[in-house]
Structure formats: structure tokens, C-alpha cells
Design a protein around this motif. Structure first.
Motif, PDB file in Angstrom:
ATOM      1  N   VAL A  38      -1.639 -11.822   4.561  1.00  0.00           N
ATOM      2  CA  VAL A  38      -1.606 -12.581   3.140  1.00  0.00           C
ATOM      3  C   VAL A  38      -2.977 -13.136   2.858  1.00  0.00           C
ATOM      4  N   VAL A  39      -3.431 -12.669   1.715  1.00  0.00           N
ATOM      5  CA  VAL A  39      -5.047 -12.818   1.434  1.00  0.00           C
ATOM      6  C   VAL A  39      -5.149 -13.337   0.302  1.00  0.00           C
ATOM      7  N   ASP A  40      -6.061 -14.394   0.043  1.00  0.00           N
ATOM      8  CA  ASP A  40      -6.491 -15.031  -1.141  1.00  0.00           C
ATOM      9  C   ASP A  40      -7.955 -14.537  -1.568  1.00  0.00           C
ATOM     10  N   GLY A  41      -8.108 -14.012  -2.872  1.00  0.00           N
ATOM     11  CA  GLY A  41      -9.395 -13.760  -3.286  1.00  0.00           C
ATOM     12  C   GLY A  41      -9.932 -12.328  -2.815  1.00  0.00           C
ATOM     13  N   LEU A  42      -8.875 -11.377  -2.728  1.00  0.00           N
ATOM     14  CA  LEU A  42      -9.250  -9.998  -2.462  1.00  0.00           C
ATOM     15  C   LEU A  42      -9.819  -9.387  -3.461  1.00  0.00           C
ATOM     16  N   VAL A  43     -10.997  -8.738  -3.212  1.00  0.00           N
ATOM     17  CA  VAL A  43     -11.622  -7.859  -4.600  1.00  0.00           C
ATOM     18  C   VAL A  43     -11.350  -6.435  -4.072  1.00  0.00           C
ATOM     19  N   GLU A  44     -11.993  -6.054  -3.192  1.00  0.00           N
ATOM     20  CA  GLU A  44     -11.732  -4.477  -2.708  1.00  0.00           C
ATOM     21  C   GLU A  44     -10.640  -4.197  -1.797  1.00  0.00           C
ATOM     22  N   PRO A  45      -9.716  -3.240  -2.018  1.00  0.00           N
ATOM     23  CA  PRO A  45      -8.671  -3.171  -0.747  1.00  0.00           C
ATOM     24  C   PRO A  45      -9.317  -2.488   0.387  1.00  0.00           C
ATOM     25  N   PRO A  46      -8.892  -3.283   1.553  1.00  0.00           N
ATOM     26  CA  PRO A  46      -9.424  -3.030   2.868  1.00  0.00           C
ATOM     27  C   PRO A  46      -9.226  -1.403   3.181  1.00  0.00           C
ATOM     28  N   ARG A  47     -10.189  -0.962   3.876  1.00  0.00           N
ATOM     29  CA  ARG A  47     -10.096   0.505   4.329  1.00  0.00           C
ATOM     30  C   ARG A  47      -9.247   0.745   5.488  1.00  0.00           C
ATOM     31  N   MET A  48      -8.788  -0.541   6.270  1.00  0.00           N
ATOM     32  CA  MET A  48      -7.762  -0.428   7.359  1.00  0.00           C
ATOM     33  C   MET A  48      -6.542  -0.933   6.983  1.00  0.00           C
ATOM     34  N   ALA A  49      -6.325  -1.139   5.588  1.00  0.00           N
ATOM     35  CA  ALA A  49      -4.887  -1.370   5.283  1.00  0.00           C
ATOM     36  C   ALA A  49      -4.140  -0.093   4.720  1.00  0.00           C
ATOM     37  N   ASP A  50      -3.114  -0.354   5.064  1.00  0.00           N
ATOM     38  CA  ASP A  50      -1.909   0.456   4.253  1.00  0.00           C
ATOM     39  C   ASP A  50      -1.848   0.574   3.193  1.00  0.00           C
ATOM     40  N   ASP A  51      -1.489  -0.665   2.401  1.00  0.00           N
ATOM     41  CA  ASP A  51      -1.446  -0.743   1.103  1.00  0.00           C
ATOM     42  C   ASP A  51      -1.635  -2.168   0.477  1.00  0.00           C
ATOM     43  N   VAL A  52      -1.699  -2.420  -0.558  1.00  0.00           N
ATOM     44  CA  VAL A  52      -2.110  -3.588  -1.291  1.00  0.00           C
ATOM     45  C   VAL A  52      -1.105  -3.915  -2.461  1.00  0.00           C
ATOM     46  N   PHE A  53      -0.721  -5.285  -2.463  1.00  0.00           N
ATOM     47  CA  PHE A  53       0.318  -5.558  -3.471  1.00  0.00           C
ATOM     48  C   PHE A  53      -0.153  -6.996  -4.080  1.00  0.00           C
ATOM     49  N   GLU A  54      -0.203  -7.106  -5.155  1.00  0.00           N
ATOM     50  CA  GLU A  54      -0.512  -8.668  -5.842  1.00  0.00           C
ATOM     51  C   GLU A  54       0.987  -9.292  -5.876  1.00  0.00           C
ATOM     52  N   VAL A  55       0.758 -10.538  -5.514  1.00  0.00           N
ATOM     53  CA  VAL A  55       1.964 -11.674  -5.392  1.00  0.00           C
ATOM     54  C   VAL A  55       2.358 -12.152  -6.689  1.00  0.00           C
ATOM     55  N   TYR A  56       3.550 -11.760  -7.124  1.00  0.00           N
ATOM     56  CA  TYR A  56       3.896 -12.784  -8.474  1.00  0.00           C
ATOM     57  C   TYR A  56       5.267 -13.750  -8.141  1.00  0.00           C
ATOM     58  N   GLY A  57       5.973 -13.443  -6.811  1.00  0.00           N
ATOM     59  CA  GLY A  57       6.923 -14.416  -6.694  1.00  0.00           C
ATOM     60  C   GLY A  57       6.944 -14.826  -5.193  1.00  0.00           C
ATOM     61  N   VAL A  58       7.215 -16.117  -4.900  1.00  0.00           N
ATOM     62  CA  VAL A  58       7.248 -16.364  -3.393  1.00  0.00           C
ATOM     63  C   VAL A  58       8.630 -17.589  -3.542  1.00  0.00           C
TER      64      VAL A  58
END
Ligand SMILES: C[S@@+](CC[C@H](N)C(=O)[O-])C[C@H]1O[C@@H](n2cnc3c(N)ncnc32)[C@H](O)[C@@H]1O
Length: 324
Positions: A38-58
Motif C-alpha cells: 500500500v503506497v501513498d503518493g504514487l505517480v508512475e506504476p512500478p515496473r516490478m509490480a503486477d498491477d496498480v489500483f487506486e483506493v476508494y474504500g477502506v
């Protein structure tokens, strides 16, 4: 107000490398758990990541009982953006009295109500339409996360990758291997089992000021690598049909994923790996993705990362020449 948190999904075993990558990019890592950062302030998707999602609910993870899921989803998601066709994909850790489709349907129905969009359920195995928004739900034992992919496609799907061969590598794993190789301008880098070129193409994207050589005994694989390379702007990669057991040259890095002994006999593979000693420069480093029983002997193991990919448990080993 919408959260700035991102769920960065990772191949099992690469979570801490992904965390390192986002930290180096100036982001704050909030937490690391199985297959997720879980990351705060991500701008570019990390190359080592599988996928990226923006959090709307917790919300707090509702636990084992099915009855708690709807209430938790309602609490997590008072409002949502969107419309159009969307699909939901859920996963959880631990024992539950419900399955992933139950969670997906609860979230899908809630989102449809909030946004007026059309929920496409995966419950009966129906493939969702290409033109859709993808939502991701994770119950990690502590928290229920509801997040939406801000991109049209998963980030592991690389635009350059038009061709694959049997055994082609998941690009985020190739990116992790390139990162572990600590590539520097001027390096000579070899992949003697290059297949469709995944490792060297991901390496080129991380460090283009390197001379790369990809070798494979299969001309079809070399043609695939060349075609993939043509999708990138001017990669300085040489591709050659040849045998890993007889490769010539002098290299600072060998980064490779030899066959796992399914289509190629074990003796050929280990003979190919023995050649690494002859062509690696003093002080050079090997980064290899192999099954545990294939880890070559007589090297200094500088790093070891156990993964879970494609139902197997290979290991990325970082090897240096032993002084003894
Ligand atoms: C696991 S695949 C590599 C996949 C590659 N990393 C990719 O992403 O496409 C192993 C490759 O080794 C090649 N290979 C098998 N034996 C070889 C040998 N003796 N010399 C060179 N290449 C060989 C196969 O043709 C195959 O493409």
C-alpha cells in the motif's frame, strides 16, 4: 474525499522489492503484506509490480462470516466514481464462510447502485468485455480494500510484448531481475536463454546505456525477441541464434531464466549454466531465475528471492564468483 492511497499488487516474493522501488521513487510505503504494497503518493506504476489500483474504500476486514461482508462494503464505500461497464475481482487470506464471487457480487451490486454502471459478474466464468473498468477487492485479514484500476489494462501487460515463446517470463519478474543485476552504463550484459527477450527488454527500459546480447538456440524465439524489440525506440540489443553451452564473449552481467527442464533436458541446461564461469568477467554477477534444485553450485550466493509464479516456486538467485 477520495484517498490518495494505491494498492500495488505484486508477485508473491517480490513485495519488498516493489516497496524498495516505490520508496526510491519518493513515495511513502504504508504497509507491505502478502502480494500487496500500500503506497501513498504514487505517480508512475512500478515496473516490478503486477498491477496498480487506486483506493476508494477502506473498512476493517469483516472476518470469516458472510453476513459481515455487506455491512463492511457499505461502510467502506459511501460513494464511488464511474458508470459504464465494470468488473470486480476479489481475493482474501484465511478461512472464510464465503467465496470470492460472493464478495465480488456484493461490491458489484453496491457500485452499480452508487454509479448507475453495469456490473459484469465473473461468477459463471463469463469473460468481461474489454471496454470495462476493473475494480479490485482485497481482504488481507486486517483491512477490506476496495480499489479501481486507473489504467485501461493491467500494468504487467507491456505494450512492447507482441510475441511470447513457451516459458516466457512475467515482465515484472524480469524487471525485478534487472533491478537486482544493478546495471550500470557501459556494462556488457548477456541472456544466453533469451526466448522472446523479456529480460533484456525490461533491462533496457531500466538502463538503456548497456550493450545487451540475447542468445537462444531456437530461431523462432530470436524472431520473437527481434519483433518485440522493434516496438521499443532504438534498443541497443543484439540477438543471435546460438547454443548457451558455446556462447562466446566477456560479460559484466548474465541475467537469465534457463529452461526448467520440461522441454530441455537437465544436462543441457546445467552445461549452459557451467559456461557462465567462462564468460563472466572478474567481479561480474549472475542473476538467474531457476528452480531450487537447479541453483548452480560453487558460486557465492549474494541474494535469494523465493517466488510463487505459474503454480511453481522458482527462486531468483544473485551469484558472484566464489574466491575459493
Ligand atoms: C524459459 S525460456 C526463456 C524465456 C524468456 N525469458 C522469455 O521471457 O521469453 C528458455 C529458453 O531457452 C532456450 N534454450 C533451451 N536450450 C538452449 C540452449 N542449449 N541454448 C540456448 N537456448 C536454449 C529455449 O529455446 C527457450 O526459449
Amino acid at each position: 474525499m477520495r484517498s490518495a492511497l494505491m494498492l500495488v499488487r505484486a508477485v508473491a516474493g517480490l513485495e519488498w522489492l516493489v516497496a524498495e522501488e516505490v520508496t526510491a521513487a519518493g513515495c511513502r510505503v504504508v504497509e507491505v503484506s502478502k502480494r500487496q504494497v500500500v503506497v501513498d503518493g504514487l505517480v508512475e506504476p512500478p515496473r516490478m509490480a503486477d498491477d496498480v489500483f487506486e483506493v476508494y474504500g477502506v473498512a476493517p476486514d469483516p472476518g470469516r462470516a458472510r453476513a459481515g461482508v455487506a455491512a463492511a462494503v457499505q461502510a467502506a464505500l459511501p460513494s464511488a466514481p464511474g458508470g459504464g461497464v465494470f468488473a470486480v475481482s476479489a481475493s482474501f487470506v484465511g478461512e472464510r464462510n464465503f467465496n470470492r464471487y460472493d464478495v465480488e457480487d456484493v461490491v458489484g451490486q453496491r457500485l452499480a447502485r452508487l454509479t448507475g454502471g453495469r456490473y459484469h459478474s465473473r461468477r459463471d466464468g463469463a469473460v468481461p468485455p474489454d471496454e470495462r473498468t476493473e475494480w479490485r477487492v482485497v481482504l488481507d485479514g486486517k483491512t477490506l480494500w476496495i480499489a479501481r484500476r486507473p489504467y485501461a489494462a493491467p500494468i504487467h501487460r507491456r505494450p512492447w510484448r507482441q510475441h511470447t515463446v513457451p516459458g516466457s517470463l512475467h515482465p515484472p519478474v524480469a524487471a525485478a531481475m534487472a533491478h537486482l543485476a544493478d546495471l550500470a552504463p557501459g556494462h556488457q550484459v548477456l541472456d544466453p536463454f533469451c526466448g522472446a527477450g523479456t529480460i533484456l527488454l525490461e533491462s533496457h527500459l531500466i538502463e538503456p546505456r548497456v550493450t545487451y546480447l540475447g542468445v537462444d538456440r531456437d530461431p523462432t524465439a530470436i524472431a520473437a525477441a527481434q519483433a518485440n524489440a522493434a516496438q521499443l525506440v532504438g534498443p541497443s540489443i543484439n540477438w543471435r541464434v546460438g547454443d548457451a553451452r558455446r556462447v562466446e564473449g566477456s560479460f559484466d552481467r548474465i541475467v537469465s531464466n534457463p529452461p526448467w527442464g520440461v522441454r530441455v533436458d537437465a544436462a543441457t541446461v546445467s552445461a549452459g549454466m557451467r559456461r557462465w564461469r567462462e564468460v563472466l568477467r572478474p567481479g561480474g554477477v549472475v542473476v538467474a531465475l531457476v528452480l531450487a534444485e537447479q541453483v548452480p553450485r560453487g558460486w557465492t550466493v549474494l541474494g535469494r528471492h523465493q517466488l510463487a509464479v505459474a503454480g511453481r516456486h522458482p527462486v531468483i538467485v544473485v551469484l558472484g564468483v566464489s574466491r575459493y
